[in-house]
Design a protein around this motif. Sequence first.
Motif, PDB file in Angstrom:
ATOM      1  N   GLU A 195     -10.419 -63.988  12.472  1.00 45.87           N
ATOM      2  CA  GLU A 195     -11.772 -63.385  12.088  1.00 45.87           C
ATOM      3  C   GLU A 195     -12.953 -64.359  11.482  1.00 45.87           C
ATOM      4  OE1 GLU A 195     -10.691 -60.556   8.857  1.00 45.87           O
ATOM      5  OE2 GLU A 195      -8.769 -59.789  10.163  1.00 45.87           O
ATOM      6  N   ALA A 228     -16.377 -64.432  13.125  1.00 40.51           N
ATOM      7  CA  ALA A 228     -17.871 -64.510  12.238  1.00 40.51           C
ATOM      8  C   ALA A 228     -18.670 -65.695  12.491  1.00 40.51           C
ATOM      9  CB  ALA A 228     -16.945 -64.555  10.860  1.00 40.51           C
ATOM     10  N   ALA A 277     -20.360 -65.070  15.729  1.00 37.20           N
ATOM     11  CA  ALA A 277     -21.544 -64.202  15.489  1.00 37.20           C
ATOM     12  C   ALA A 277     -22.761 -64.388  14.329  1.00 37.20           C
ATOM     13  CB  ALA A 277     -20.952 -62.819  15.027  1.00 37.20           C
ATOM     14  N   GLY A 278     -22.516 -65.606  13.948  1.00 35.44           N
ATOM     15  CA  GLY A 278     -23.321 -66.077  12.847  1.00 35.44           C
ATOM     16  C   GLY A 278     -23.146 -65.304  11.454  1.00 35.44           C
ATOM     17  N   ARG A 279     -22.290 -64.438  11.201  1.00 36.10           N
ATOM     18  CA  ARG A 279     -21.896 -64.106   9.861  1.00 36.10           C
ATOM     19  C   ARG A 279     -21.473 -64.575   8.920  1.00 36.10           C
ATOM     20  NH1 ARG A 279     -19.071 -60.474  13.623  1.00 36.10           N
ATOM     21  NH2 ARG A 279     -17.393 -60.604  12.383  1.00 36.10           N
ATOM     22  N   SER A 280     -21.386 -64.444   7.616  1.00 37.62           N
ATOM     23  CA  SER A 280     -20.921 -64.884   6.458  1.00 37.62           C
ATOM     24  C   SER A 280     -19.480 -64.674   6.687  1.00 37.62           C
ATOM     25  CB  SER A 280     -21.459 -64.276   5.380  1.00 37.62           C
ATOM     26  OG  SER A 280     -20.508 -64.733   4.249  1.00 37.62           O
ATOM     27  N   SER A 335     -18.057 -64.785   3.786  1.00 38.29           N
ATOM     28  CA  SER A 335     -17.335 -64.128   2.420  1.00 38.29           C
ATOM     29  C   SER A 335     -16.676 -62.794   2.481  1.00 38.29           C
ATOM     30  CB  SER A 335     -18.564 -64.094   1.648  1.00 38.29           C
ATOM     31  OG  SER A 335     -19.540 -63.072   2.063  1.00 38.29           O
ATOM     32  N   GLU A 374     -21.048 -71.136   0.508  1.00 39.55           N
ATOM     33  CA  GLU A 374     -22.365 -70.812   1.195  1.00 39.55           C
ATOM     34  C   GLU A 374     -23.271 -71.439  -0.065  1.00 39.55           C
ATOM     35  OE1 GLU A 374     -22.499 -66.804   1.884  1.00 39.55           O
ATOM     36  OE2 GLU A 374     -20.900 -66.964   3.323  1.00 39.55           O
TER      37      GLU A 374
END
Length: 201
Positions: free
Chosen positions: A35, A39, A42-45, A47, A56
């Motif tokens: 995961e 993330a 996909a450039g996602r956080s 958190s 972050e």
Amino acid sequence: SLTQTSKKLLETQQTLADDRVDAIVNGDGEEPFLEIIAAIDAGRSLSGIPGVYSKEGGRVTGPGGARAYPDIEDLPPLPYDLIDVPDYFTTNTLGKRDLIAQTSRGCPHECTFCYDVAFAERTWRAWSPERVVRELKELVTRYGLTAVHFQEDNFFVSKKRAGDVAELILKEGIDVEIRTNCRADYIAQWEPSYLTHLRKA
């Protein structure tokens, strides 16, 4: 005194303060790691990922909820074909050609010196005897091993499981030396016939 939860958070913050650390997984890593990679891709956080602490903007975030320990029986076999397995052979088991493997995780005891009390929270999860022997036979046959080192927290939590593993090794005729850990108080409680059974296997 610090509670176990606050102590874990403090240790997490201290570790994440290092510039070389981006994320910490609390517990088993197989599922969260996938995961994390997804993330990042996909450039996602990070958190919101359960069981994962990250940072972050210099601030510690997470974990994104609790994550249950996976049933290790459901995890796929290790893809040994992705590495040069002979590079990992040792002679630690009585000088024989051995390889480290794992059939269980965790331990129900609360020894003060052991990391596992905090890491696995006194849980113990294990492969079935059938899977242990199936994978053992595959390793021995494929790589010509004369020994296997089961490097785990406590192989012998279940006396029945350990006895069943020994029985299946004898039934399958697997000629291999096995090295693993055992608590002395377990051995002190077991009858000689059971110990002989383990020794024979």
